[in-house]
Scaffold this motif. Structure first.
Motif, PDB file in Angstrom:
ATOM      1  N   LYS A  61       6.496  28.215  16.082  1.00 15.36           N
ATOM      2  CA  LYS A  61       5.151  27.591  16.052  1.00 15.36           C
ATOM      3  C   LYS A  61       5.905  27.121  14.624  1.00 15.36           C
ATOM      4  N   GLY A  62       7.208  27.701  13.948  1.00 13.63           N
ATOM      5  CA  GLY A  62       7.697  26.673  12.929  1.00 13.63           C
ATOM      6  C   GLY A  62       7.518  27.118  11.476  1.00 13.63           C
ATOM      7  N   ASP A  63       7.704  26.620  10.900  1.00 14.45           N
ATOM      8  CA  ASP A  63       7.791  27.528   9.186  1.00 14.45           C
ATOM      9  C   ASP A  63       6.639  26.396   8.469  1.00 14.45           C
ATOM     10  N   ARG A  64       6.384  26.162   7.412  1.00 15.84           N
ATOM     11  CA  ARG A  64       5.699  25.641   6.497  1.00 15.84           C
ATOM     12  C   ARG A  64       5.592  24.118   5.962  1.00 15.84           C
ATOM     13  N   ALA A  65       6.825  24.284   6.408  1.00 11.02           N
ATOM     14  CA  ALA A  65       7.670  23.119   6.273  1.00 11.02           C
ATOM     15  C   ALA A  65       7.718  22.027   7.094  1.00 11.02           C
ATOM     16  N   ASP A  66       8.038  22.737   8.792  1.00  7.94           N
ATOM     17  CA  ASP A  66       7.739  22.181  10.026  1.00  7.94           C
ATOM     18  C   ASP A  66       6.295  21.391   9.945  1.00  7.94           C
ATOM     19  N   LYS A  67       5.402  22.477   9.665  1.00 11.78           N
ATOM     20  CA  LYS A  67       3.805  21.676   9.848  1.00 11.78           C
ATOM     21  C   LYS A  67       3.819  20.729   8.650  1.00 11.78           C
ATOM     22  N   VAL A  68       4.493  20.429   7.565  1.00 10.18           N
ATOM     23  CA  VAL A  68       4.342  19.772   6.646  1.00 10.18           C
ATOM     24  C   VAL A  68       4.836  17.906   7.017  1.00 10.18           C
ATOM     25  N   LEU A  69       6.099  18.473   7.588  1.00 13.24           N
ATOM     26  CA  LEU A  69       6.557  17.365   8.093  1.00 13.24           C
ATOM     27  C   LEU A  69       6.033  16.621   9.501  1.00 13.24           C
ATOM     28  N   ARG A  70       5.236  17.338  10.208  1.00 10.57           N
ATOM     29  CA  ARG A  70       4.999  17.181  11.560  1.00 10.57           C
ATOM     30  C   ARG A  70       3.392  16.198  10.699  1.00 10.57           C
ATOM     31  N   ALA A  71       3.089  16.056   9.541  1.00 12.12           N
ATOM     32  CA  ALA A  71       1.473  15.756   9.476  1.00 12.12           C
ATOM     33  C   ALA A  71       1.980  14.727   8.624  1.00 12.12           C
ATOM     34  N   LEU A  72       3.407  14.856   7.778  1.00  7.88           N
ATOM     35  CA  LEU A  72       4.770  14.082   7.105  1.00  7.88           C
ATOM     36  C   LEU A  72       5.182  12.434   8.216  1.00  7.88           C
ATOM     37  N   ALA A  73       4.774  12.761   9.501  1.00  8.89           N
ATOM     38  CA  ALA A  73       5.411  11.766  10.174  1.00  8.89           C
ATOM     39  C   ALA A  73       4.573  10.675  11.098  1.00  8.89           C
ATOM     40  N   LYS A  74       3.078  11.686  10.764  1.00  4.62           N
ATOM     41  CA  LYS A  74       1.981  10.799  11.352  1.00  4.62           C
ATOM     42  C   LYS A  74       1.461  10.255   9.414  1.00  4.62           C
ATOM     43  N   SER A  75       1.380  10.817   8.639  1.00  4.31           N
ATOM     44  CA  SER A  75       0.879   9.765   8.007  1.00  4.31           C
ATOM     45  C   SER A  75       1.490   9.241   6.976  1.00  4.31           C
ATOM     46  N   GLN A  76       2.788   8.835   7.345  1.00  7.14           N
ATOM     47  CA  GLN A  76       4.024   8.478   6.475  1.00  7.14           C
ATOM     48  C   GLN A  76       4.999   8.162   7.735  1.00  7.14           C
ATOM     49  N   PRO A  77       4.988   7.354   9.144  1.00  7.13           N
ATOM     50  CA  PRO A  77       5.446   7.218  10.088  1.00  7.13           C
ATOM     51  C   PRO A  77       6.762   5.964   9.268  1.00  7.13           C
ATOM     52  N   LEU A  78       7.655   5.671  10.437  1.00  9.82           N
ATOM     53  CA  LEU A  78       8.361   4.581  10.258  1.00  9.82           C
ATOM     54  C   LEU A  78       8.063   3.694  10.668  1.00  9.82           C
ATOM     55  N   MET A  79       6.875   3.176  11.781  1.00 12.62           N
ATOM     56  CA  MET A  79       6.236   1.489  11.456  1.00 12.62           C
ATOM     57  C   MET A  79       5.331   2.087  11.604  1.00 12.62           C
ATOM     58  N   SER A  80       4.155   2.134  10.210  1.00  9.94           N
ATOM     59  CA  SER A  80       3.666   1.528  10.230  1.00  9.94           C
ATOM     60  C   SER A  80       2.727   0.756  10.503  1.00  9.94           C
ATOM     61  N   GLU A  81       1.097   0.495  10.350  1.00  7.09           N
ATOM     62  CA  GLU A  81       0.726  -0.765  10.128  1.00  7.09           C
ATOM     63  C   GLU A  81       0.922  -1.958   9.494  1.00  7.09           C
ATOM     64  N   SER A  82       0.243  -1.326   8.144  1.00  2.00           N
ATOM     65  CA  SER A  82       1.590  -2.362   7.008  1.00  2.00           C
ATOM     66  C   SER A  82       2.405  -3.058   6.707  1.00  2.00           C
TER      67      SER A  82
ATOM     68  N   SER B  76       0.791  -0.527   0.045  1.00  2.66           N
ATOM     69  CA  SER B  76       0.179  -0.040  -0.326  1.00  2.66           C
ATOM     70  C   SER B  76       0.672   1.555   0.159  1.00  2.66           C
ATOM     71  N   GLU B  77       1.968   1.420   0.786  1.00  2.60           N
ATOM     72  CA  GLU B  77       3.104   2.660   0.558  1.00  2.60           C
ATOM     73  C   GLU B  77       3.996   2.413  -0.890  1.00  2.60           C
ATOM     74  N   ALA B  78       4.064   1.109  -1.420  1.00  3.32           N
ATOM     75  CA  ALA B  78       4.829   1.091  -2.632  1.00  3.32           C
ATOM     76  C   ALA B  78       3.324   2.538  -3.346  1.00  3.32           C
ATOM     77  N   ALA B  79       2.339   1.767  -3.674  1.00  2.00           N
ATOM     78  CA  ALA B  79       0.985   2.148  -4.274  1.00  2.00           C
ATOM     79  C   ALA B  79       0.836   3.589  -4.182  1.00  2.00           C
ATOM     80  N   ARG B  80       0.732   3.923  -3.339  1.00  2.00           N
ATOM     81  CA  ARG B  80       0.720   5.464  -3.087  1.00  2.00           C
ATOM     82  C   ARG B  80       1.946   6.586  -4.456  1.00  2.00           C
TER      83      ARG B  80
END
Lengths: 106, 692
Positions: free
Chosen positions: B219-240, B117-121
């Protein structure tokens, strides 16, 4: 301008052409350019902020070393700061020697 | 006192000087670094490949659990790992021979790779597609990452929170300009900042600046915000990943696979792929494909299956056929693959393919000649699939309401020829093909007539080249289209019927006064729709010696014999404002069919009134006009309709259909083409298993 009406056939056609072409341009700018183009900057590398090519730096050879030295387009042009410090050595003036410009394969 | 102090300073200095040397000495030695409690709390994937440890440990610390700094905290696609390893070789002179690099990519892509599923994205990144859209992605993500490269590259990675932050730090170190180009977001201090510079004192402005600086630090800049979101949506230890890790096994691909594909400008292909196992996850392949015109393609090659799902291969022809690269993704049930076979200087030419494993179980896979006119009689279609028994009959097949299978002839266990009738009452649209207890996918398309044609791709991309830079060509094809159930043209429910032959030409896309791009950008083959761009380099004949870039229309013209089906327009249910039908102009898309019996317009008629689909999004429609009535005088261009004319256009009531009357009609459609500059850094040129 809206109070001026074309009175003869030629003027009507001219008005139609202007109106038609203006619509087309607007439509292009409103749409989202697909295909891997970088549209965020104005102008971008492949397309300008309007999704076309008329806002690009032209010819690209004039602007190439600016991009290179300042790492402005590091994904499209080799960057001179980190990865490709000697890229420009084979070509002193890109407008004249552009045939010597090389590709890089990161 | 002085002496004591100076001796303390000297001691500190001596200690400070020795620390780096100690660190440098420690790195080459394989002694594990003392792990802190925070390192233990940070889950990572231990590196178990000795080659990776040996080559990377000089810079990447390894702890007692085998976790190496950075490497253990990210997962990537094979392409992602290849880019990283190449960068290490380029910048840090890691000594690697190609076979070692391949082994490292293979190990990292398997053990530190992506699940299905990660590769398909982000698969379109690996497939090197030219046409795709990231428009529906998060806008912050697009502006932060998509400013320089495709989001597919970001979507093909998984990292933990700290590692995502380090990615930003790496970018800032390598490409400092990225900070204000992409990372900060909307300018805090510039013209877009919302500060009223003209009516404020310097002190007031400075105060706002300071306030914003404080806010940015907090607060950090836009990149920090994006990276926080990525850490949640694309974590190292995902369920899959956790699920894949425990269920991991070698996936058998050996066998014969049915293949169907489509190549823009060349039509559909059908055939087989035979896969033979060579060693663990390494296979030998043989492709046998046949194009619609009967020509055959044979390619032999090799490929690897990474992380159980991601196929990367390469195959070449016996003669002068091009070598193609293969990017395929296996499905969850291991019986199907889909992806792209591609070649060309910018990987712009490709075949979109779907594969089905042949197991002998009855299944429907594809239909040849699956576009059926309503009505039609004794049409021959070929159903491709698997496991067709010898005792099959016509009644075993179901093609939906209004379609009768008169005869079925089995030509093999994977091929049946059907003779079908389509009744005049049949409804248009896509149809499923089913066999006995086996439901099939939507493979047939029924249509009463061709309403218009459409150019695909609607917006093409090409790059000048041929002298020092390679050229990126573009291919076009014309699709016949039906108006769909709503009876209106150019709406969401219009559906494509089939590719039709057309004559191709270029036209100026007027965007400025005396626009003359069409003279310079290149040429299109009138028969095949293949656009070849002009040469690269400054052109002395153009203003400013501009390159041969520009925007043009790509025009397709064709004449087809189609059934005469008048378009209808639904009567309005209630009167609108001023007593007119509600939005009469906008609902009138079911008006005159483009090209309906009028032939092509004279060359000087300006806009091709009534002969082209409007650019997307559709603009003002053409007025209702019954087919067969005398042609109306030329209408004003789009958006210029005179509202006083609207009441005169009465809603049409559906006339009785004339099922068997066929007429010849001319059709014309335009697509757009952007011819742009070359790319000088070719990230897409990856040479995974190059010599295989």
């Amino acid at each position: 301008m809206k109070h001026i009406q074309p009175v003869n056939r030629k003027a009507k056609r001219l008005a139609e052409w202007v109106a038609g072409s203006r619509d087309e341009v607007r439509a292009l700018q409103d749409t989202d350019t697909p295909f891997g183009c970088t549209t965020v900057f104005a102008p971008g590398w492949e397309v300008d902020s309007g999704g076309g090519t008329h806002g690009l730096c032209q010819p690209i050879e004039r602007d190439l070393y600016d991009c290179y030295h300042s790492c402005y387009w590091p994904a499209q042009v080799p960057d001179g700061l980190t990865n490709w410090p000697s890229w420009a050595e084979s070509c002193g003036a890109p407008m004249n020697d552009w045939k010597n410009i090389d590709l890089v394969f990161p | 006192m002085f002496n004591r102090r100076s001796s303390q300073v000297l001691l500190l200095l001596a200690f400070a000087l020795t620390v780096p040397f100690q660190a440098q000495e420690r790195r080459p030695s394989r002694a594990p670094a003392p792990s802190s409690s925070t390192a233990k709390d940070r889950p990572g994937i231990p590196v178990t490949n000795q080659l990776v440890i040996d080559r990377c440990k000089a810079c990447h610390d390894i702890d007692e659990e085998g976790r190496m700094s950075r490497i253990s905290y990210m997962r990537k696609s094979p392409e992602g790992w290849e880019i990283s390893i190449k960068r290490m070789v380029r910048l840090y002179e890691v000594p690697l021979v190609p076979s070692e690099a391949r082994e490292m990519v293979r190990y990292l892509s398997n053990d530190h790779g992506l699940t299905r599923s990660e590769a398909a994205r982000g698969l379109y990144e690996a497939e090197r597609r030219v046409h795709w859209s990231e428009a529906d992605r998060d806008q912050d993500l697009r502006k932060t990452c998509g400013a320089c490269h495709t989001l597919g590259r970001v979507l093909s990675q998984q990292r933990d929170g700290k590692e995502w932050k380090l990615l930003k730090a790496t970018h800032l170190a390598f490409f400092p300009l990225a900070d204000f180009q992409a990372f900060r977001g909307r300018s805090m201090f510039g013209r877009d900042s919302g500060i009223d510079f003209e009516n404020m004192t310097e002190a007031e402005i400075e105060e706002i600046f300071e306030q914003r600086r404080r806010e940015a630090r907090r607060k950090g800049d836009r990149a920090d915000k994006v990276l926080r979101a990525l850490a949640k949506s694309q974590p190292l230890m995902s369920e899959s990943w956790k699920s894949w890790s425990v269920n991991r096994r070698s996936v058998p691909l050996e066998g014969t696979w049915a293949v169907k594909g489509h190549e823009v400008g060349q039509g559909d292909l059908f055939g087989k792929l035979v896969i033979r196992k060579e060693s663990d996850d390494a296979y030998v392949t043989e492709w046998q494909l046949t194009r619609a015109d009967g020509t055959s393609l044979t390619r032999r090659g090799k490929g690897l299956l990474y992380a159980g799902y991601s196929w990367r291969g390469r195959a070449s022809g016996d003669g002068d056929g091009e070598t193609w690269r293969e990017v395929l993704l296996l499905n969850e049930s291991w019986d199907g693959m889909s992806g792209r076979l591609f070649w060309g200087a910018y990987n712009e030419i490709g075949i979109d393919v779907e594969l089905m494993r042949l197991t002998g179980t009855p299944r429907i896979f594809a239909v040849q000649n699956g576009a059926l006119p309503i009505p039609s009689e004794s049409v021959r279609i070929t159903v491709l699939g698997d496991g067709f028994p010898e005792d099959l009959e016509a009644d075993d097949f179901s093609l939906g309401q209004g379609v009768t299978v008169k005869a079925a002839t089995r030509e093999g266990p994977d091929r049946v020829v059907l003779i079908v009738d389509v009744s005049v009452e049949a409804k248009g649209g896509r149809r499923k093909v089913s066999f006995r207890a086996t439901p099939g996918p939507d493979l047939l398309v029924l249509y009463d007539t061709v309403d218009y044609i459409k150019v695909e791709p609607g917006r093409g991309l090409s790059r000048v080249g041929g002298r020092t830079m390679p050229a990126q060509t573009e291919r076009f094809e014309a699709w016949s289209m039906n108006r769909g159930p709503d009876g209106r043209l150019y709406t969401e429910d219009d559906y494509p019927i089939e590719v039709v032959p057309a004559k191709w030409s270029l036209e100026e896309f007027p965007i400025r006064e005396n626009d003359d791009d069409v003279r310079f950008v290149g040429r299109i083959d009138p028969d095949t729709g293949v656009f070849t761009p002009a040469l690269d380099g400054p052109n002395p004949e153009r203003k400013y010696e501009a390159n041969n870039v520009g925007e043009v229309y790509v025009v397709a013209e064709t004449e087809l014999e189609v059934r005469d089906v008048p378009l209808t327009r639904k009567a309005p249910t209630k009167p609108g404002k001023w007593g007119k039908p509600p939005e009469a102009g906008r609902t009138g898309r079911g008006g005159r069919r483009p090209g309906a019996g009028e032939g092509n317009p004279p060359p000087d008629s300006g806009a091709e009134e009534g002969h082209e689909p409007p650019p997307s999004p559709p603009t003002e429609p053409h007025p209702a006009h019954p087919v067969g009535a005398p042609p109306r005088p030329p209408e004003p261009p789009r958006g210029e309709e005179n509202p006083e004319e609207k009441p005169a256009r009465k809603p049409l009531v559906a006339p009785s259909p004339k099922p068997l009357v066929k007429v010849k009609r001319s059709f014309r459609a335009r697509g757009r083409l952007i011819v742009t500059v070359p790319i000088y850094a070719r990230w897409d040129r990856l040479d995974w298993n190059e010599d295989r």
